[in-house]
Write an enzyme that holds these catalytic residues in place. Sequence first.
Site, short mmCIF file in Angstrom:
data_model
loop_
_atom_site.label_atom_id
_atom_site.label_comp_id
_atom_site.label_asym_id
_atom_site.label_seq_id
_atom_site.Cartn_x
_atom_site.Cartn_y
_atom_site.Cartn_z
N ASP A 1 -31.26 24.06 -13.34
CA ASP A 1 -30.27 23.24 -12.64
C ASP A 1 -30.97 21.94 -12.25
OD1 ASP A 1 -28.57 21.96 -10.86
OD2 ASP A 1 -28.05 23.78 -9.77
N ALA B 1 -14.46 13.19 -28.24
CA ALA B 1 -14.00 14.57 -28.46
C ALA B 1 -15.19 15.50 -28.57
CB ALA B 1 -13.17 14.64 -29.74
N TYR C 1 -17.00 9.51 -9.92
CA TYR C 1 -17.67 9.64 -11.20
C TYR C 1 -18.09 8.27 -11.72
CZ TYR C 1 -18.40 10.51 -16.19
OH TYR C 1 -18.92 10.56 -17.45
N LYS D 1 -21.96 6.80 -12.36
CA LYS D 1 -22.46 6.27 -13.63
C LYS D 1 -22.90 4.81 -13.49
CE LYS D 1 -22.06 9.89 -16.30
NZ LYS D 1 -23.28 10.61 -16.77
N GLY E 1 -21.67 19.86 -26.49
CA GLY E 1 -21.22 18.49 -26.52
C GLY E 1 -22.22 17.48 -27.04
N ILE E 2 -22.31 16.35 -26.36
CA ILE E 2 -23.18 15.26 -26.78
C ILE E 2 -24.64 15.70 -26.76
CG2 ILE E 2 -24.04 12.97 -26.15
CD1 ILE E 2 -21.16 12.37 -25.13
#
Length: 244
Positions: A58, A182, A148, A152, A17-18
Amino acid sequence: MERGVARTIVVTGGGTGIGKAAAERFRADGDQVVITGRRAGVLEKAAAELGAQAFVCDGTDPEQVRRLVLELPGEVDVLVNNAGGNTDFGAPGDEQDLAVLKSNWIANFDANVLTAVLMTTALTPRLADGGAVVHLGSIAGTRGAGSYGAAKSALATWNQDVAAELGPRGITSNVVAPGFTAGTEFFQDRLTPQRRERLLTATMMKRQGEVTDIAAVIHFLASPAARYITGQTLHSNGGALTTR
């Protein structure tokens, strides 16, 4: 932090992903990139594709973070705290059960706030003067989205403390807050066509964000052009949320 000189970049959650897109953007500069994550197979594949180093870690585990920092190069120029995600997907569903509710909220706080707190704190003595820290926030931190969004939002508030602590060393600390993007694992294959259409309609540009869009913002905040930007949350959401 001069460009033209290879830097050492650490990207947590850099296997997909990002995070992976950000790692790729820095590698294009010739920087030495270290990616971390919990899944060895995913990390090894990404590292081979990127030409990066990979360490399984982790980020919610203080001992694993401590061991990771001991293995990193002597000085780190840029830390990208990308690890996280909405742990409510797949979490126990009976939120009328207060014990379940507590567990779900703690899981999102651990994944999205404590990963950044632990990694940043552990790496602070090794961060190069004039460097940069970039945290991955979310439009949900302003708009709200249960545990969530609350996590953030907490990350963005804590970032102000980091910026104040590191600022005298010329180190910036900022949050990038994506909207609908996406190419990530965020929705865990549960995004319905109807919800996708609502997310697209909410943007002014009528398109989804791409991981490369967010990676470009991260790259900018770690560049010489952003040396006087710190303590900020920079939104990248195609106009789905406007700020002033």
